[in-house]
Every structure is written in structure tokens, then in C-alpha cells.
Scaffold this motif. Structure first.
Motif, PDB file in Angstrom:
ATOM      1  N   ILE A   1     -17.071  -4.816  -1.585  1.00  0.00           N
ATOM      2  CA  ILE A   1     -17.863  -3.748  -2.190  1.00  0.00           C
ATOM      3  C   ILE A   1     -19.262  -4.258  -1.995  1.00  0.00           C
ATOM      4  O   ILE A   1     -19.825  -5.486  -2.150  1.00  0.00           O
ATOM      5  CB  ILE A   1     -17.398  -4.270  -3.601  1.00  0.00           C
ATOM      6  CG1 ILE A   1     -16.176  -3.673  -3.869  1.00  0.00           C
ATOM      7  CG2 ILE A   1     -18.459  -3.267  -4.513  1.00  0.00           C
ATOM      8  CD1 ILE A   1     -15.555  -4.123  -5.279  1.00  0.00           C
ATOM      9  N   ASP A   2     -20.217  -3.176  -1.718  1.00  0.00           N
ATOM     10  CA  ASP A   2     -21.598  -3.383  -1.315  1.00  0.00           C
ATOM     11  C   ASP A   2     -22.529  -3.180  -2.617  1.00  0.00           C
ATOM     12  O   ASP A   2     -23.479  -4.098  -2.982  1.00  0.00           O
ATOM     13  CB  ASP A   2     -22.307  -2.330  -0.400  1.00  0.00           C
ATOM     14  CG  ASP A   2     -21.993  -2.775   0.889  1.00  0.00           C
ATOM     15  OD1 ASP A   2     -22.193  -3.962   1.428  1.00  0.00           O
ATOM     16  OD2 ASP A   2     -21.612  -1.893   1.871  1.00  0.00           O
ATOM     17  N   ALA A   3     -22.148  -2.231  -3.580  1.00  0.00           N
ATOM     18  CA  ALA A   3     -22.744  -2.149  -4.813  1.00  0.00           C
ATOM     19  C   ALA A   3     -22.020  -1.108  -5.931  1.00  0.00           C
ATOM     20  O   ALA A   3     -21.160  -0.490  -5.138  1.00  0.00           O
ATOM     21  CB  ALA A   3     -24.344  -1.327  -4.537  1.00  0.00           C
ATOM     22  N   VAL A   4     -22.351  -1.228  -7.101  1.00  0.00           N
ATOM     23  CA  VAL A   4     -21.519  -0.711  -8.019  1.00  0.00           C
ATOM     24  C   VAL A   4     -22.661  -0.045  -9.152  1.00  0.00           C
ATOM     25  O   VAL A   4     -23.491  -0.867  -9.385  1.00  0.00           O
ATOM     26  CB  VAL A   4     -20.516  -1.219  -8.939  1.00  0.00           C
ATOM     27  CG1 VAL A   4     -20.001  -0.335 -10.145  1.00  0.00           C
ATOM     28  CG2 VAL A   4     -19.423  -1.854  -8.122  1.00  0.00           C
ATOM     29  N   GLN A   5     -22.757   1.074  -9.151  1.00  0.00           N
ATOM     30  CA  GLN A   5     -23.791   1.720  -9.972  1.00  0.00           C
ATOM     31  C   GLN A   5     -23.339   2.765 -11.028  1.00  0.00           C
ATOM     32  O   GLN A   5     -22.309   3.370 -10.771  1.00  0.00           O
ATOM     33  CB  GLN A   5     -24.748   2.575  -8.986  1.00  0.00           C
ATOM     34  CG  GLN A   5     -25.682   1.798  -8.172  1.00  0.00           C
ATOM     35  CD  GLN A   5     -26.663   2.699  -7.516  1.00  0.00           C
ATOM     36  OE1 GLN A   5     -26.651   3.883  -7.428  1.00  0.00           O
ATOM     37  NE2 GLN A   5     -27.995   2.054  -7.191  1.00  0.00           N
ATOM     38  N   VAL A   6     -23.771   2.303 -12.228  1.00  0.00           N
ATOM     39  CA  VAL A   6     -23.129   3.098 -13.347  1.00  0.00           C
ATOM     40  C   VAL A   6     -24.431   4.087 -14.090  1.00  0.00           C
ATOM     41  O   VAL A   6     -25.308   3.862 -14.282  1.00  0.00           O
ATOM     42  CB  VAL A   6     -22.654   2.190 -14.340  1.00  0.00           C
ATOM     43  CG1 VAL A   6     -21.923   2.977 -15.585  1.00  0.00           C
ATOM     44  CG2 VAL A   6     -21.900   1.121 -13.961  1.00  0.00           C
ATOM     45  N   VAL A   7     -24.123   5.289 -13.971  1.00  0.00           N
ATOM     46  CA  VAL A   7     -24.893   6.382 -14.658  1.00  0.00           C
ATOM     47  C   VAL A   7     -24.238   6.988 -15.953  1.00  0.00           C
ATOM     48  O   VAL A   7     -23.055   7.140 -15.701  1.00  0.00           O
ATOM     49  CB  VAL A   7     -25.318   7.414 -13.804  1.00  0.00           C
ATOM     50  CG1 VAL A   7     -26.245   8.420 -14.495  1.00  0.00           C
ATOM     51  CG2 VAL A   7     -26.106   6.848 -12.610  1.00  0.00           C
ATOM     52  N   THR A   8     -24.986   7.144 -17.083  1.00  0.00           N
ATOM     53  CA  THR A   8     -24.374   7.763 -18.263  1.00  0.00           C
ATOM     54  C   THR A   8     -24.365   9.349 -17.985  1.00  0.00           C
ATOM     55  O   THR A   8     -25.373   9.897 -17.534  1.00  0.00           O
ATOM     56  CB  THR A   8     -25.310   7.457 -19.476  1.00  0.00           C
ATOM     57  OG1 THR A   8     -25.084   6.223 -19.786  1.00  0.00           O
ATOM     58  CG2 THR A   8     -24.701   8.400 -20.517  1.00  0.00           C
ATOM     59  N   GLN A   9     -23.104   9.822 -18.215  1.00  0.00           N
ATOM     60  CA  GLN A   9     -22.945  11.409 -17.895  1.00  0.00           C
ATOM     61  C   GLN A   9     -23.114  12.160 -18.861  1.00  0.00           C
ATOM     62  O   GLN A   9     -23.789  13.144 -19.022  1.00  0.00           O
ATOM     63  CB  GLN A   9     -21.790  11.462 -17.137  1.00  0.00           C
ATOM     64  CG  GLN A   9     -21.385  11.149 -15.789  1.00  0.00           C
ATOM     65  CD  GLN A   9     -21.896  12.357 -14.957  1.00  0.00           C
ATOM     66  OE1 GLN A   9     -23.071  12.355 -14.471  1.00  0.00           O
ATOM     67  NE2 GLN A   9     -21.147  13.319 -14.558  1.00  0.00           N
TER      68      GLN A   9
ATOM     69  N   GLU B   1     -19.263   9.146 -21.579  1.00  0.00           N
ATOM     70  CA  GLU B   1     -18.936   9.119 -20.151  1.00  0.00           C
ATOM     71  C   GLU B   1     -19.596   8.694 -19.059  1.00  0.00           C
ATOM     72  O   GLU B   1     -20.983   8.921 -19.079  1.00  0.00           O
ATOM     73  CB  GLU B   1     -18.605  10.891 -20.041  1.00  0.00           C
ATOM     74  CG  GLU B   1     -17.772  11.181 -18.787  1.00  0.00           C
ATOM     75  CD  GLU B   1     -17.483  12.539 -18.762  1.00  0.00           C
ATOM     76  OE1 GLU B   1     -16.536  13.082 -19.368  1.00  0.00           O
ATOM     77  OE2 GLU B   1     -18.523  13.356 -18.055  1.00  0.00           O
ATOM     78  N   ILE B   2     -19.186   7.905 -18.411  1.00  0.00           N
ATOM     79  CA  ILE B   2     -19.927   7.542 -17.069  1.00  0.00           C
ATOM     80  C   ILE B   2     -19.461   8.006 -15.939  1.00  0.00           C
ATOM     81  O   ILE B   2     -18.442   8.280 -15.661  1.00  0.00           O
ATOM     82  CB  ILE B   2     -19.887   5.823 -17.217  1.00  0.00           C
ATOM     83  CG1 ILE B   2     -18.488   5.200 -17.177  1.00  0.00           C
ATOM     84  CG2 ILE B   2     -20.790   5.455 -18.367  1.00  0.00           C
ATOM     85  CD1 ILE B   2     -18.393   3.819 -16.956  1.00  0.00           C
ATOM     86  N   GLN B   3     -20.654   7.752 -14.974  1.00  0.00           N
ATOM     87  CA  GLN B   3     -20.157   8.034 -13.493  1.00  0.00           C
ATOM     88  C   GLN B   3     -20.407   6.668 -12.849  1.00  0.00           C
ATOM     89  O   GLN B   3     -21.312   5.904 -13.028  1.00  0.00           O
ATOM     90  CB  GLN B   3     -20.989   9.072 -12.821  1.00  0.00           C
ATOM     91  CG  GLN B   3     -20.653   9.386 -11.320  1.00  0.00           C
ATOM     92  CD  GLN B   3     -21.548  10.528 -10.821  1.00  0.00           C
ATOM     93  OE1 GLN B   3     -22.548  10.057 -10.455  1.00  0.00           O
ATOM     94  NE2 GLN B   3     -21.053  11.709 -10.698  1.00  0.00           N
ATOM     95  N   VAL B   4     -19.168   6.188 -12.056  1.00  0.00           N
ATOM     96  CA  VAL B   4     -19.465   4.894 -11.366  1.00  0.00           C
ATOM     97  C   VAL B   4     -19.498   5.264  -9.778  1.00  0.00           C
ATOM     98  O   VAL B   4     -18.474   6.122  -9.340  1.00  0.00           O
ATOM     99  CB  VAL B   4     -18.103   4.095 -11.692  1.00  0.00           C
ATOM    100  CG1 VAL B   4     -18.275   2.790 -10.911  1.00  0.00           C
ATOM    101  CG2 VAL B   4     -18.042   3.979 -13.195  1.00  0.00           C
TER     102      VAL B   4
END
Ligand code: ADA
Length: 561
Positions: free
Chosen positions: A163-171, A177-180
Motif C-alpha cells: 500500500i502506498d498511501a491511504v487517504q480519508v475524506v469526510t463525505q 460517511e467517509i471516502q477511503v
């Protein structure tokens, strides 16, 4: 790098912090150095700034760090360096792997095709000012730029798929709800792999994914109906575990949305007044390598004064400090390095490319910190010069492309003639009424004049006073209360806070200049206004001893609650 949570369970990580071999090479060209012939006759701490130690105090030059590392096997490994000041060259068993320019940002060095076992890692580090090699660092900046491996190092075994990176954004905040987004890599297309996402220990996604290329992105939206939101008053955090094939990444995140509307900054739709300070990551004994105890004491003092805001002036902050801000509910303005650049730099592709690379690294490192509520660039640069506008467009545009979830800004010291404020979400103005030029009594008028100049065109945008302050020498008190006394600084800051938040209600935030005194450049232009070689506008001195203004700000901020 001693984060607040273990970032990997499955992945093998070697912590490289500790004492390394060290050699001061001096004023030599890195291209002419025979690495095999370096005599490592000293030792140095990683993380650490060599020029903050007595033996190398204030020296500039090329240095070499060395230590042994262990490659688990012949699969890819990745070396992470969290901040090296401010140019470096990385070599493994004498083989040149990579150069990097720019301090204060985390970057990776990939190790491929190297045999298993121990290997000799050498990092040449240069703290000299050299525009060709390191265009983001300049001697004229108003802070001392220390040298060294200042923020720690780790070696990761990647294996054949990672895995290079994991980004979490609040949807959405209601319902949460989040977007990963998971970026991944592999030596060859891995085919079918298991993917599991867990939040706070509870599995929320489990499936098999078919990866037909050696790199790519997986995006999943996850509903978290029971999750609590993050806000300065209730800084609730959650932990996401991602497992993809044999690799894993753990990250912490908060669910919150930042918006701007009607002159206000809103977190989860609630207006927030940002009250706080600019903070330089500096200490006389440690340079930029701030020990965790000092980070903790800085956060304690900020909270004690009633702050909920820090501007990371003028460069990206240490992830460990951001971890503490996440937990404390202290909102952070994350800032790419920059200080009073003119068209000479802003029209130079060499400078712009280096800025873009620095912004990439800043955003990658701070993305999942809920405390980071906004980002900025180019402190006090020539935003009033039409020649600089393309530079502002490129850099602010890049910030928005990388992350559309946070407002962007820059600190302007040309509020009456600025040409680029249409490009930002938040107006930020640095001004020094009562210190440079005028007297304390003029502060209300001068602030009102700035607001009157901005409002006709930008009335709907929130405004932050991103710098304002006065110098005070720790312990200097007399009955005249003149400039440089502690009482002058206290009186000035009380006047500012009263005018901004009691008499008027236009500003959405204040970042006082500054939290702690910091050492500055010794160029003659600076030093004559900087007693002892320090910018003395801190409300605590460089050793964090409170001045009179500390209590004045504390009273004033708490009085606004
Ligand atoms: C500027 C600048 C700060 C500091 C300050 C001062 O506005 O952005 O870095 O130099 O002035 O102390 O004069």
C-alpha cells in the motif's frame, strides 16, 4: 517516527532513530565527495540538528550521516525520511539512490534490487544556501534554518505488493460517511487480493479485489452511522485499518467538514472563531528537531491560553505535533515553505517546480489530520505584482487539485493593493500596527482601514489576521513601558484582541505573531532589528518561559468564551 498509533502491524518496519556516525565535511561540493573515504569521526542524533550542538554551532556545510540497516530480503524496501535540512543525497552500499531538496517535508527513497542482509546507509546533508540545488531555502528568511536529519527515519519492507498511501475524506457528517482512497503498488500485477477495512476495530469492508496493473487506486465509500464527529470542542478520533493482500496501513482520522460562508469559517456547519498563534518549530537547544516533550509543553501552553488555532509558520509541521493538535482540538493552518518571494522566484520554473513538489509532500503527510482545517502558501510574497499572479494560480490550483476538502489561503502583507485574493477562500492579512511605524493607539484605525479596503470586493470571505504582534525581551520590564518591554507587548496584544473580537466582529480568526521567540538569520538586514539574534515577538521566550503577554492573552481569550 513515534506516531501516536502503530502505523503497521503486518509490514516490517525498522526504526532508524538513534545515534548515527557523523562527519562534518565543510565547504565541499557533494559531487566531488568520495563517500568510501569519509572518516566518520563523530556521532549525531537522529532526529537532530547538528548545528544546534555546541561543536557545530552555526556552521554551514556538507555533512555525512552513516548507519547500518537490515534489508529483510531482496524485495523492494522504502526508506522514509520525515524532514532533512535542506538538501540531501542518499547512498546505500555506495550506490547513489536519490537526492532531495527542501526541509520540513516527509519523503520516500525506494530501495530496489538490493540483496538481503545488512547494508551501509550514508546520507550526505547540506545546510548551505544554494539556489540551484535547494531553491526553497534562502538566507534572508526571518528564521534560522538549522541543518540535519531533523524528523527521524524509518525503513519499510514493502515485499512484492504494498500500500502506498491511504487517504480519508469526510463525505457526509449527517449521517457520517467517509471516502477511503488506497493507492497501491507491486512488482507485477498481483491479480486477486483480499481487501479489508476496519474502523475502530470493526470490519466495514471485506472483499476480494482483482488488480490487473502493478499500481493503481481503490476507492470505497464507508457509512459509519455510529461515529462521532471531530470539532475543536470535541476532538473525537477514529482509527482505520486497511489490509490489502500481505500489507497493511493504519491511520487515524476525524469526521468533520470545513466550509466558508458569510465571512465565517464553519466546522460541521458551526461557525468557529480561530484564536491562536503562529508557531515556529524552533528551539535554541534542538533547532528544528523539537523533542516530543517540547511539543507537549507547547500544546499545554496553547490550551492554557485558550487557543484553538495554530498557523504552522512558515512550513509544514511535524506529524507528531499534528497528532497532538488532532487530540487537543487545535485547528492548524498547514503552510508550504515560503517567505517574501518576488517575481524573481515566482516566474522561475525551477522555483515553481520545487514548490509543487513541496506541496505534494506536505499534502501527502497532513491529509488525514482533522486538525488541519486549511492550507496556505507563500507567506508575504509579491501578490500585488501582476507578474506573480501565474505563480499564485499554479500553486493554489495545485493545492485544490490535491485536496478539494480544505479552504486555501496565503498571508498577504499588501492588503491595499493585493491582486490575487480572488484565488483564495479565506483572506489572511499580516499587519504590524503599533510595532512597525505607528503607535498602539492607532491599532483600531489601521485594522479598520484594512477591512474597509478588502470588503468592497471580498465582503463574503472570512478574514484572518494572520500576523500581528510586538517584540518583547524576556524579563525586560520598566515603568516606561516602551517598545521591547514585556508590558508594551502585553498592552498591544490586549488592544488587538479587544478591537477584533469585542469592538468589531468582522474577523474569523487571529494568529498572533508569535508563540515562541525564535532564532533568526544573521544577515545584517535582519540582525539589527533582532536583539540577540532572535525574533522576540513570542509570548513565551525561546525556552518557553512566559512573558507578561502570556497572561494578557490568556485573560483576553478566556474572556471571549
Ligand atoms: C513578517 C513575517 C514573519 C516575521 C514578522 C516580523 O510579517 O511574515 O515571518 O518576520 O514579519 O517579526 O517582523
Amino acid at each position: 517516527m513515534h506516531r501516536r498509533y502503530r502505523e503497521h502491524d503486518a509490514r516490517v518496519v525498522m526504526d532508524l532513530d538513534g545515534i548515527w556516525d557523523f562527519a562534518f565535511l565543510g565547504d565541499v561540493d557533494p559531487e566531488t565527495v568520495d563517500v568510501a573515504a569519509i572518516r566518520f569521526d563523530d556521532r549525531m542524533a537522529v532526529p537532530g540538528c547538528f548545528d544546534a550542538t555546541p561543536a557545530y554551532a552555526s556552521l554551514r556545510g556538507l555533512v555525512a550521516y552513516r548507519r547500518e540497516i537490515l534489508l529483510q530480503d531482496a524485495t523492494p524496501h522504502r526508506l522514509w525520511l520525515a524532514g532533512v535540512h535542506h538538501w540531501c543525497r542518499v547512498l546505500l552500499d555506495g550506490e547513489h539512490l536519490q537526492d532531495h531538496a527542501g526541509g520540513f517535508t516527509r519523503f520516500a527513497v525506494d530501495v530496489r534490487g538490493h540483496k538481503a542482509g545488512t547494508a551501509e546507509l550514508v546520507i550526505l546533508v547540506d545546510n548551505r544556501f544554494d539556489y540551484e540545488r535547494s531553491p526553497l531555502h534562502h538566507e534572508y528568511f526571518d528564521w534560522y534554518q538549522f541543518g540535519g536529519i531533523a524528523r527521524g527515519a524509518e525503513l519499510h519492507r514493502l515485499g512484492s505488493q504494498w500500500i502506498d498511501a491511504v487517504q480519508v475524506v469526510t463525505q457526509s457528517i449527517s449521517p457520517p460517511e467517509i471516502q477511503v482512497t488506497i493507492s497501491h503498488g507491486a512488482v507485477a500485477a498481483p491479480g486477486e487480493l483480499g481487501l479489508t477495512l476496519s474502523v475502530d476495530g470493526k470490519t466495514v469492508v471485506t472483499e476480494s479485489v482483482s488488480l490487473t496493473a502493478s499500481s493503481g487506486m481503490i476507492i470505497r465509500t464507508v457509512a459509519l452511522p455510529d461515529a462521532t464527529l471531530w470539532s475543536p470542542a470535541s476532538p473525537n478520533l477514529h482509527v482505520l485499518d486497511v489490509r490489502l493482500g500481505d500489507d497493511d496501513v493504519r491511520t487515524r482520522f476525524g469526521i468533520r467538514q470545513v466550509t466558508v460562508r458569510d465571512q465565517q469559517i464553519l466546522i460541521n456547519d458551526e461557525p468557529v472563531k480561530l484564536l491562536g498563534f503562529n508557531r515556529h518549530a524552533a528551539h535554541p537547544e534542538f533547532g528544528h528537531a523539537i523533542p516530543e516533550m517540547v511539543m507537549i509543553s507547547d500544546v499545554q501552553q496553547l490550551l492554557d491560553m485558550g487557543c484553538n488555532f495554530v498557523r504552522g509558520s512558515h512550513y509544514p509541521q511535524d506529524a507528531r505535533f499534528l497528532d497532538l493538535c488532532d487530540e487537543a482540538g487545535i485547528c492548524v493552518w498547514s503552510e508550504a515553505i515560503g517567505w517574501q518571494h518576488t517575481a524573481e522566484h515566482l516566474t522561475d520554473p525551477h522555483f515553481i517546480d520545487a514548490q509543487l513538489a513541496g506541496i505534494d509532500e506536505m499534502v501527502a503527510a497532513d491529509f488525514n489530520h482533522p486538525a488541519v482545517i486549511m492550507r496556505g502558501i507563500l507567506n508575504e510574497s509579491h501578490s500585488h505584482d501582476p507578474a506573480c499572479r501565474p505563480g499564485y494560480e499554479t500553486l493554489l490550483g495545485h493545492l485544490r487539485d490535491l485536496d478539494g476538502s480544505r479552504p486555501v489561503t496565503y498571508a498577504s502583507n499588501h492588503p491595499f493593493e493585493d491582486l490575487d485574493l480572488d484565488l483564495v477562500d479565506i483572506l489572511s492579512v499580516n499587519c504590524y500596527p503599533g510595532w512597525y511605524g505607528s503607535e498602539i493607539e492607532r491599532i483600531p484605525d489601521e485594522i479598520d482601514r484594512i477591512v474597509a479596503a478588502l470588503d468592497p470586493e471580498h465582503a463574503e470571505k472570512p478574514l484572518i489576521i494572520s500576523e500581528i504582534g510586538a517584540g518583547a525581551i524576556y524579563g525586560w520590564r520598566d515603568c516606561n513601558g516602551a517598545r521591547w518591554t514585556e508590558s508594551y507587548q502585553a498592552r498591544l496584544l490586549e488592544t488587538v484582541i479587544r478591537h477584533l473580537f469585542v469592538d468589531r466582529d468582522r474577523v474569523a480568526g487571529l494568529a498572533i505573531w508569535q508563540f515562541c521567540d525564535c532564532r533568526t538569520s544573521e544577515s545584517v538586514r535582519k540582525i539589527l532589528g533582532r536583539p540577540g539574534g532572535f525574533n522576540n515577538k513570542g509570548v513565551v521566550d525561546a525556552y518557553r518561559r512566559p512573558k507578561q503577554a502570556y497572561d494578557a492573552v490568556k485573560r483576553a481569550f478566556h474572556g471571549l468564551e
